[in-house]
Design a protein around this motif. Structure first.
Motif, mmCIF file in Angstrom:
data_model
loop_
_atom_site.group_PDB
_atom_site.id
_atom_site.type_symbol
_atom_site.label_atom_id
_atom_site.label_comp_id
_atom_site.label_asym_id
_atom_site.label_seq_id
_atom_site.Cartn_x
_atom_site.Cartn_y
_atom_site.Cartn_z
ATOM 1 N N ASP A 26 -5.643 -33.147 -5.306
ATOM 2 C CA ASP A 26 -5.805 -33.422 -6.730
ATOM 3 C C ASP A 26 -6.616 -32.290 -7.342
ATOM 4 O O ASP A 26 -7.664 -31.904 -6.845
ATOM 5 C CB ASP A 26 -6.420 -34.804 -6.988
ATOM 6 C CG ASP A 26 -7.853 -34.954 -6.558
ATOM 7 O OD1 ASP A 26 -8.738 -34.765 -7.420
ATOM 8 O OD2 ASP A 26 -8.091 -35.266 -5.379
ATOM 9 N N PHE A 27 -6.042 -31.724 -8.386
ATOM 10 C CA PHE A 27 -6.577 -30.497 -8.978
ATOM 11 C C PHE A 27 -6.097 -30.434 -10.421
ATOM 12 O O PHE A 27 -4.923 -30.664 -10.691
ATOM 13 C CB PHE A 27 -6.046 -29.319 -8.154
ATOM 14 C CG PHE A 27 -6.508 -27.960 -8.582
ATOM 15 C CD1 PHE A 27 -7.812 -27.713 -8.971
ATOM 16 C CD2 PHE A 27 -5.621 -26.901 -8.562
ATOM 17 C CE1 PHE A 27 -8.224 -26.448 -9.344
ATOM 18 C CE2 PHE A 27 -6.019 -25.619 -8.924
ATOM 19 C CZ PHE A 27 -7.327 -25.399 -9.318
ATOM 20 N N VAL A 28 -6.967 -30.110 -11.347
ATOM 21 C CA VAL A 28 -6.599 -30.088 -12.764
ATOM 22 C C VAL A 28 -5.351 -29.241 -12.998
ATOM 23 O O VAL A 28 -4.408 -29.680 -13.645
ATOM 24 C CB VAL A 28 -7.776 -29.598 -13.646
ATOM 25 C CG1 VAL A 28 -7.315 -29.387 -15.073
ATOM 26 C CG2 VAL A 28 -8.925 -30.591 -13.589
ATOM 27 N N CYS A 29 -5.322 -28.020 -12.480
ATOM 28 C CA CYS A 29 -4.179 -27.106 -12.674
ATOM 29 C C CYS A 29 -3.731 -27.115 -14.138
ATOM 30 O O CYS A 29 -2.598 -27.461 -14.456
ATOM 31 C CB CYS A 29 -3.017 -27.474 -11.756
ATOM 32 S SG CYS A 29 -3.019 -26.619 -10.193
ATOM 33 N N ASP A 79 -12.221 -30.447 -7.349
ATOM 34 C CA ASP A 79 -13.610 -30.377 -7.833
ATOM 35 C C ASP A 79 -14.587 -30.160 -6.684
ATOM 36 O O ASP A 79 -15.527 -29.372 -6.798
ATOM 37 C CB ASP A 79 -13.980 -31.655 -8.593
ATOM 38 C CG ASP A 79 -13.283 -31.759 -9.936
ATOM 39 O OD1 ASP A 79 -12.862 -30.722 -10.479
ATOM 40 O OD2 ASP A 79 -13.157 -32.893 -10.446
ATOM 41 N N GLU A 80 -14.371 -30.868 -5.584
ATOM 42 C CA GLU A 80 -15.254 -30.702 -4.427
ATOM 43 C C GLU A 80 -15.132 -29.298 -3.853
ATOM 44 O O GLU A 80 -16.127 -28.671 -3.490
ATOM 45 C CB GLU A 80 -14.938 -31.741 -3.351
ATOM 46 C CG GLU A 80 -15.298 -33.156 -3.767
ATOM 47 C CD GLU A 80 -14.823 -34.204 -2.782
ATOM 48 O OE1 GLU A 80 -14.223 -33.852 -1.743
ATOM 49 O OE2 GLU A 80 -15.047 -35.398 -3.065
ATOM 50 N N TYR A 81 -13.895 -28.800 -3.783
ATOM 51 C CA TYR A 81 -13.673 -27.453 -3.275
ATOM 52 C C TYR A 81 -14.368 -26.426 -4.168
ATOM 53 O O TYR A 81 -15.044 -25.519 -3.692
ATOM 54 C CB TYR A 81 -12.173 -27.169 -3.189
ATOM 55 C CG TYR A 81 -11.867 -25.806 -2.634
ATOM 56 C CD1 TYR A 81 -11.967 -25.563 -1.266
ATOM 57 C CD2 TYR A 81 -11.492 -24.763 -3.466
ATOM 58 C CE1 TYR A 81 -11.696 -24.302 -0.743
ATOM 59 C CE2 TYR A 81 -11.232 -23.506 -2.958
ATOM 60 C CZ TYR A 81 -11.332 -23.283 -1.602
ATOM 61 O OH TYR A 81 -11.079 -22.039 -1.091
ATOM 62 N N SER A 82 -14.237 -26.597 -5.464
ATOM 63 C CA SER A 82 -14.848 -25.684 -6.420
ATOM 64 C C SER A 82 -16.363 -25.691 -6.306
ATOM 65 O O SER A 82 -17.011 -24.646 -6.376
ATOM 66 C CB SER A 82 -14.436 -26.063 -7.842
ATOM 67 O OG SER A 82 -15.014 -25.195 -8.773
ATOM 68 N N ALA A 83 -16.934 -26.863 -6.098
ATOM 69 C CA ALA A 83 -18.397 -26.986 -6.019
ATOM 70 C C ALA A 83 -18.980 -26.194 -4.851
ATOM 71 O O ALA A 83 -20.091 -25.669 -4.954
ATOM 72 C CB ALA A 83 -18.786 -28.456 -5.906
#
Length: 147
Positions: free
Chosen positions: A73-76, A33-37
């Motif tokens: 940690d990633f939804v994937c 999530d942080e990476y995506s943001a």
């Protein structure tokens, strides 16, 4: 395997467990999530999620090549995203399966049951207990030559 991927629906506790596991392993922790943001503007289109999975996987590969543990940690939510994440180097996959409903919109209400995983985290047990179990399994996989 030094590259550990925690998958599951939003709000299931992936990040909490990833932080605890990273502490036990002395690992780098990456949060999807942080990476995506900071990396993506266009939302959660499948193309973006696959690109994000490939990029996070590549970053994790670089860390693992330096013989350092990395916990992501990633939804994937799709099998395609899990394959994209592992394109460079196979990961030790932890499916955090503590709730049955995706109560956030991030998966579009869809989460494909993983075809393969190393550990499945279910309801019984605390974060600390699960982190310890997973740490042991990850260390065994490294000892068995799966680096």
């Amino acid at each position: 395997m030094r590259k550990v991927l925690l998958i599951g629906v939003r709000g299931v506790g992936k990040t909490t467990l990833a932080r605890a596991l990273a502490g036990k392993l002395g690992a780098v922790h990456l949060n999807g999530d942080e990476y995506s943001a900071v990396s993506f503007d266009s939302g959660r289109a499948e193309v973006d999620l696959l690109q994000q999975a490939r990029q996070l996987g590549w970053i994790a590969d670089q860390i693992a090549r330096a013989r350092q543990f990395v916990v992501v940690d990633f939804v994937c939510s799709s099998e395609a995203s899990r394959i994209a994440f592992q394109a460079g180097r196979q990961a030790f996959v932890v499916w955090v399966d503590r709730v049955k409903v995706d109560h956030a919109s991030g998966c579009g209400g869809q989460f494909e049951t993983p075809a393969t995983y190393n550990v499945r985290v279910t309801s019984p047990g605390t974060v600390e207990q699960w982190a310890s179990r997973i740490e042991s399994a990850v260390r065994r996989s490294v000892g068995a030559g799966f680096v």
